[in-house]
Write a protein that holds these residues in place. Sequence first.
Motif, PDB file in Angstrom:
ATOM      1  N   ASP A  44       1.282  -1.198  -0.093  1.00  0.00           N
ATOM      2  CA  ASP A  44       0.014  -0.201   0.313  1.00  0.00           C
ATOM      3  C   ASP A  44       0.541   1.593  -0.355  1.00  0.00           C
ATOM      4  O   ASP A  44       0.419   2.379  -0.315  1.00  0.00           O
ATOM      5  CB  ASP A  44      -1.317   0.499   1.468  1.00  0.00           C
ATOM      6  CG  ASP A  44      -1.880   0.491   1.526  1.00  0.00           C
ATOM      7  OD1 ASP A  44      -2.740   0.881  -0.185  1.00  0.00           O
ATOM      8  OD2 ASP A  44      -2.304   1.985   2.004  1.00  0.00           O
TER       9      ASP A  44
ATOM     10  N   GLY B  97       5.840  -6.303   4.725  1.00  0.00           N
ATOM     11  CA  GLY B  97       5.851  -7.981   4.239  1.00  0.00           C
ATOM     12  C   GLY B  97       6.996  -7.556   3.422  1.00  0.00           C
ATOM     13  O   GLY B  97       8.202  -8.746   3.018  1.00  0.00           O
TER      14      GLY B  97
ATOM     15  N   THR C  95      -2.718  -5.077   1.560  1.00  0.00           N
ATOM     16  CA  THR C  95      -2.808  -4.593   0.082  1.00  0.00           C
ATOM     17  C   THR C  95      -2.935  -6.099   0.008  1.00  0.00           C
ATOM     18  O   THR C  95      -4.921  -6.316  -0.846  1.00  0.00           O
ATOM     19  CB  THR C  95      -2.241  -4.679  -0.771  1.00  0.00           C
ATOM     20  OG1 THR C  95      -0.449  -5.521  -0.938  1.00  0.00           O
ATOM     21  CG2 THR C  95      -1.579  -3.588  -0.887  1.00  0.00           C
TER      22      THR C  95
END
Length: 542
Positions: free
Chosen positions: A382, A430, A461
Motif C-alpha cells: 500500500d 512484508g 493489500t
Amino acid sequence: LTMAMKVGEYLFEKVRSHGVEHVFGIPGDYAIPLYRALEASGLRAVVNTHEPAAGFAADAYARLRGLGVVVVTFGAGALNMVNSIAQAYAEKSPVIVISGAPEILDRRIDALLHHKVKTFESQLNVYREITGAAVSLTDSSTASDQIDQIFETAMRTKRPGYIEVPRDLVGARMAAGGRSRSVVAEPDQEALREAFREVVRRLNSSRRPVVYAGVEIARFGLIDKTRRLVEKLNVPVVTSIEGKAVFPEDHANFSGIYMGRAGSESAREAVESSDCLLMLGAFLTDVSTGVFSARIDRSTLISASSDEVIIGHHRYSGVTLTELLNHLLSNRGLRRRKFVTPSGRGGPTGPVEGRLTTHGIVEELNSILVHGRHVVVSDVGDCLYAGIELRTDAFLGPGYYNSMGFGVPAAVAAQLALPKRRAIALVGDGGFRMTGMEVTTAKKLGLNPIIIVWDNSAYATLQAIGGKRDYFELNRWDFVAIAEALGGRGVRATTKKSFKAALRAAERSAEFFIIDAVIASTDISPTWRNISREVAARMEHS
Ligand SMILES: Cc1ncc(C[n+]2csc(CCOP(=O)(O)OP(=O)(O)O)c2C)c(N)n1
C-alpha cells in the motif's frame, strides 16, 4: 585502441564510458577475474546481501543514471537474480548483467562443473527470455563487437542486456578490432511526415486535448521537452503510476495521476472527457487503468512510444516518441489553448493528534519533501498506492511488474546515483522481510537512507482483496532493534505526532534510519481500496 586491450578491460571501460560509477553484485569464483578487471578500471564494486537485491539496486541506478550494471557468478548467482532482471525488462530499465562462467576449455559436454544446471547454455537461455539482447562470449576476436551490440541494444530499447564471460576469456587479448557498426533502421521519411501531419491536425481540431505522460519520458530523458510541449499547448497533463514525477506535480497544468476509476478524479475527468488524448511513452496496463476501469475511446488516442506512433487505428512503426516531441516543439502551426487550473487541489493537512494512519504518513512526508533534495523509492504494497499522493520531483516504484523487495536496495542505489539527494524508502513489513537486510550495505558504504516501514503486521493489500486470513498475517518484528543491531538508528511511531518527530530525527541522522510506522492492517489508501474492489469483483466472476 582496442587492439591491446583485454576483454575484461574493454568491458569495464565501456561501462565507465556510460557514466556509471558503481557496479552492484556478489562475487563468486567464476566471477573473480571479472571483479579484478572491474577494480582495475576504477569502478566501485558495491557488494549486496543477496542477488535479488543486487538486481533491484542496479535497476534503480539505471532509472536514475541511465544505465545500471551488475556482476554475478554463474548459476547460483545469476539465476538468483532472474526476478529482478525480469522486472527491469518489464519496466524498461537498462541494466547490463555480467555473469562469470566456466572456462571454455573445460566445457566437455559431460563435464559436471559446479553451478551448472542442465547444459552450459541453460543460464543464457533463461536470460534470453528476460533481456533485450543476450550473449555468451566465446572468442576474443569477436568480443568487442558483441559487447558493443549488447550495450547499443540496451541503451536504444531501455531493456536489460546480458553478457556471459567465461573465466578464461576475461584476460584474453582482443584482436585488432573493427569498431562495431550498429545498424539502426532509419525511419521512413514519408511515414514520418504523414504521422506528424496527422498528429498536428488532430491536436488542432480537437476541443479538449490532454497529454498523458508516462514512464518512457524519464527513460529517454524527455522530461524537459515534455514540460515545454505542455506549456506550448497549454493543456492539462496527467501521468501514470509508473511515470509518477515525469511531469512536475506542482505545475499549474498538472491534473493528477490517472488510474481509471481507482485514482485521481481530476485526472479521470481530464482523460475521459478528452477528444484527443496524446499519450507520450505511457502504456495502458491493468494497474495503470485501475484494473481496466479506464474509459478511453481508442479512436481519440494518439500514442507515441519508443518504437511506434499509433494514431486512432493507424500504426506508424519506426516513428519514435523523441522524433514526435521534437517535431511538435518546432512546429509553428500548433494551437495554444486556454487552460483553467482545476480547483480544490491540495487540501489542508489534518490534525497531528491521534493514531498514525497511511494518510498521516503521506501528509507528514509532504511537509518535509523538498524538490532537488529527496528521492523517494517505493516497494510494492500500500505504500506504493498511498505514495501516489506524495509531492516529489523524484519517485521510483515498480508500478507495473510489482515485485516486492525493490524498496530498500533501490534506496541504497538511489543515494549512490544521486549523492546530493537523501533517499527515502517506503516499504511494507512484508517487503522489508525480503530485502530489508540491504540496510547493512548502506551502513558499509556510509549512506543514510531513511526507511519507512509501513508496519501493519499483514500483507494488507492482499487482505483488502481476500479478507482476513492466517496466510496474510505477519508476526511482529522489532524494527528498532533490527536497525540498532545493524548499526543504524530506529524509532517506532504509533501516532502522527511521534511520526513527525521521528522524521525530524531521521533528517538529522548521519546513519541509516528506520522509522517503524505502526498502522492498522485495515487502514488502506483510497487508491488501493478502489483497486481491491475491482479485483475482488473479478475474482467473484471467475
Ligand atoms: C516478490 C513478490 N512476491 C509476492 C508478491 C505478491 N504480493 C503482492 S502484495 C503482497 C503483500 C505485501 O505486503 P507488505 O509489504 O507488508 O505491504 P502491505 O500489503 O501490507 O501494504 C504480496 C505478497 C509480490 N508482489 N512480489
